[in-house]
Write a protein that holds these residues in place. Structure first.
Motif, PDB file in Angstrom:
ATOM      1  N   THR A  85      70.484 -20.981 -73.651  1.00 13.25           N
ATOM      2  CA  THR A  85      71.266 -19.882 -74.206  1.00 13.25           C
ATOM      3  C   THR A  85      72.674 -20.300 -74.637  1.00 13.25           C
ATOM      4  OG1 THR A  85      71.997 -19.254 -71.982  1.00 13.25           O
ATOM      5  CG2 THR A  85      70.014 -18.166 -72.846  1.00 13.25           C
ATOM      6  N   PHE A  86      73.121 -21.474 -74.178  1.00 10.39           N
ATOM      7  CA  PHE A  86      74.464 -21.938 -74.526  1.00 10.39           C
ATOM      8  C   PHE A  86      74.528 -23.447 -74.320  1.00 10.39           C
ATOM      9  CE2 PHE A  86      78.835 -23.051 -73.222  1.00 10.39           C
ATOM     10  CZ  PHE A  86      79.541 -22.600 -74.332  1.00 10.39           C
ATOM     11  N   VAL A  87      75.267 -24.127 -75.199  1.00 12.70           N
ATOM     12  CA  VAL A  87      75.495 -25.563 -75.052  1.00 12.70           C
ATOM     13  C   VAL A  87      76.996 -25.808 -75.051  1.00 12.70           C
ATOM     14  CG1 VAL A  87      75.172 -27.835 -76.098  1.00 12.70           C
ATOM     15  CG2 VAL A  87      73.313 -26.164 -76.193  1.00 12.70           C
ATOM     16  N   ASP A 111      77.605 -40.764 -66.986  1.00  9.40           N
ATOM     17  CA  ASP A 111      78.596 -39.685 -66.942  1.00  9.40           C
ATOM     18  C   ASP A 111      77.996 -38.380 -67.446  1.00  9.40           C
ATOM     19  OD1 ASP A 111      80.552 -41.450 -66.081  1.00  9.40           O
ATOM     20  OD2 ASP A 111      81.688 -41.426 -67.970  1.00  9.40           O
ATOM     21  N   ALA A 112      78.354 -37.270 -66.810  1.00  8.84           N
ATOM     22  CA  ALA A 112      77.997 -35.948 -67.316  1.00  8.84           C
ATOM     23  C   ALA A 112      78.932 -35.648 -68.482  1.00  8.84           C
ATOM     24  CB  ALA A 112      78.140 -34.904 -66.227  1.00  8.84           C
ATOM     25  N   VAL A 113      78.372 -35.430 -69.666  1.00 10.92           N
ATOM     26  CA  VAL A 113      79.219 -35.253 -70.852  1.00 10.92           C
ATOM     27  C   VAL A 113      79.004 -33.918 -71.550  1.00 10.92           C
ATOM     28  CG1 VAL A 113      79.451 -37.732 -71.253  1.00 10.92           C
ATOM     29  CG2 VAL A 113      77.604 -36.487 -72.365  1.00 10.92           C
ATOM     30  N   SER A 114      77.972 -33.198 -71.175  1.00  9.18           N
ATOM     31  CA  SER A 114      77.657 -31.936 -71.812  1.00  9.18           C
ATOM     32  C   SER A 114      76.946 -31.061 -70.786  1.00  9.18           C
ATOM     33  CB  SER A 114      76.747 -32.193 -73.024  1.00  9.18           C
ATOM     34  OG  SER A 114      76.450 -31.014 -73.720  1.00  9.18           O
ATOM     35  N   VAL A 115      76.879 -29.766 -71.064  1.00  8.66           N
ATOM     36  CA  VAL A 115      76.157 -28.843 -70.193  1.00  8.66           C
ATOM     37  C   VAL A 115      75.297 -27.945 -71.064  1.00  8.66           C
ATOM     38  CG1 VAL A 115      76.368 -26.952 -68.506  1.00  8.66           C
ATOM     39  CG2 VAL A 115      78.008 -28.841 -68.475  1.00  8.66           C
ATOM     40  N   VAL A 116      74.056 -27.720 -70.630  1.00 12.05           N
ATOM     41  CA  VAL A 116      73.208 -26.728 -71.276  1.00 12.05           C
ATOM     42  C   VAL A 116      72.970 -25.606 -70.268  1.00 12.05           C
ATOM     43  CG1 VAL A 116      72.107 -28.262 -72.951  1.00 12.05           C
ATOM     44  CG2 VAL A 116      71.087 -27.997 -70.703  1.00 12.05           C
ATOM     45  N   ASP A 117      73.173 -24.381 -70.716  1.00 18.26           N
ATOM     46  CA  ASP A 117      72.910 -23.204 -69.888  1.00 18.26           C
ATOM     47  C   ASP A 117      71.596 -22.603 -70.354  1.00 18.26           C
ATOM     48  OD1 ASP A 117      75.317 -23.405 -68.528  1.00 18.26           O
ATOM     49  OD2 ASP A 117      76.350 -21.978 -69.820  1.00 18.26           O
ATOM     50  N   SER A 118      70.781 -22.225 -69.378  1.00 16.92           N
ATOM     51  CA  SER A 118      69.503 -21.601 -69.711  1.00 16.92           C
ATOM     52  C   SER A 118      69.360 -20.307 -68.931  1.00 16.92           C
ATOM     53  CB  SER A 118      68.351 -22.548 -69.361  1.00 16.92           C
ATOM     54  OG  SER A 118      68.166 -22.602 -67.960  1.00 16.92           O
ATOM     55  N   VAL A 119      68.238 -19.644 -69.135  1.00 17.13           N
ATOM     56  CA  VAL A 119      67.972 -18.415 -68.398  1.00 17.13           C
ATOM     57  C   VAL A 119      67.781 -18.697 -66.913  1.00 17.13           C
ATOM     58  CG1 VAL A 119      67.036 -17.179 -70.380  1.00 17.13           C
ATOM     59  CG2 VAL A 119      65.507 -18.543 -68.947  1.00 17.13           C
ATOM     60  N   LYS A 120      67.513 -19.954 -66.547  1.00 13.76           N
ATOM     61  CA  LYS A 120      67.291 -20.314 -65.147  1.00 13.76           C
ATOM     62  C   LYS A 120      68.510 -20.942 -64.481  1.00 13.76           C
ATOM     63  CE  LYS A 120      62.329 -21.208 -65.533  1.00 13.76           C
ATOM     64  NZ  LYS A 120      61.290 -22.236 -65.377  1.00 13.76           N
ATOM     65  N   ALA A 121      69.235 -21.804 -65.213  1.00 14.12           N
ATOM     66  CA  ALA A 121      70.317 -22.567 -64.570  1.00 14.12           C
ATOM     67  C   ALA A 121      71.172 -23.261 -65.620  1.00 14.12           C
ATOM     68  CB  ALA A 121      69.723 -23.624 -63.641  1.00 14.12           C
ATOM     69  N   ALA A 122      72.322 -23.740 -65.175  1.00 15.42           N
ATOM     70  CA  ALA A 122      73.140 -24.638 -65.992  1.00 15.42           C
ATOM     71  C   ALA A 122      72.781 -26.054 -65.562  1.00 15.42           C
ATOM     72  CB  ALA A 122      74.616 -24.372 -65.777  1.00 15.42           C
ATOM     73  N   SER A 123      72.733 -26.956 -66.521  1.00 17.41           N
ATOM     74  CA  SER A 123      72.350 -28.331 -66.204  1.00 17.41           C
ATOM     75  C   SER A 123      73.249 -29.307 -66.948  1.00 17.41           C
ATOM     76  CB  SER A 123      70.890 -28.554 -66.600  1.00 17.41           C
ATOM     77  OG  SER A 123      70.481 -29.854 -66.274  1.00 17.41           O
ATOM     78  N   ALA A 137      62.331 -31.493 -70.143  1.00 17.66           N
ATOM     79  CA  ALA A 137      63.524 -30.893 -69.538  1.00 17.66           C
ATOM     80  C   ALA A 137      63.716 -29.467 -70.018  1.00 17.66           C
ATOM     81  CB  ALA A 137      64.761 -31.730 -69.850  1.00 17.66           C
ATOM     82  N   GLN A 138      63.557 -29.256 -71.304  1.00 21.35           N
ATOM     83  CA  GLN A 138      63.731 -27.913 -71.851  1.00 21.35           C
ATOM     84  C   GLN A 138      62.718 -26.964 -71.214  1.00 21.35           C
ATOM     85  OE1 GLN A 138      61.596 -25.911 -74.059  1.00 21.35           O
ATOM     86  NE2 GLN A 138      63.126 -24.331 -73.667  1.00 21.35           N
TER      87      GLN A 138
END
Length: 123
Positions: free
Chosen positions: A35-37, A50-62, A27-28
């Protein structure tokens, strides 16, 4: 400790009734540099999927989904200052949250290491 995987590329490592959750190296790699969690909410009662967290990357937020139901017990506070830990150590030091399992039988629907490796080869 036993580790399981989801088709959404989260992993959960079980020790007693506590699970440590993160995203897989696969996934990574697909997301690029994190860049942000946005952490899960400690104390929140959550249901499997359930969606419980978000990781932001240089490509997208997931969104990051919980592989099991339970109560969020802890988050990886180190990620607030060093989200790049997910880039370099996604499956150990880059864990995202810990959850106290409410229904351990949900683990039976997850993949073991061999099944997950076979799954990502089909993608």
């Amino acid at each position: 400790m036993t580790r399981y995987f989801t088709q959404d590329h989260e992993w959960i490592e079980i020790e007693g009734d506590l699970g440590t959750v993160g995203i897989t190296d696969y996934a990574q790699g697909q997301l690029g540099d994190i860049t942000f969690v946005d952490p899960a909410e400690v104390g929140a009662s959550v249901a499997k999927g359930d969606a419980v967290s978000v990781v932001d990357s240089v490509k997208a937020a997931s969104d990051v989904y919980t592989p099991v139901s339970g109560i969020i017990a802890d988050v990886n506070a180190a990620l607030a200052d060093e989200p790049e830990l997910v880039n370099t150590d996604a499956e150990v030091g880059g864990w995202l949250f810990r959850i106290t399992l409410s229904d351990p039988s949900e683990l039976a629907a997850l993949m073991d290491d061999a099944a997950y490796k076979a799954y990502i080869e089909t993608l």
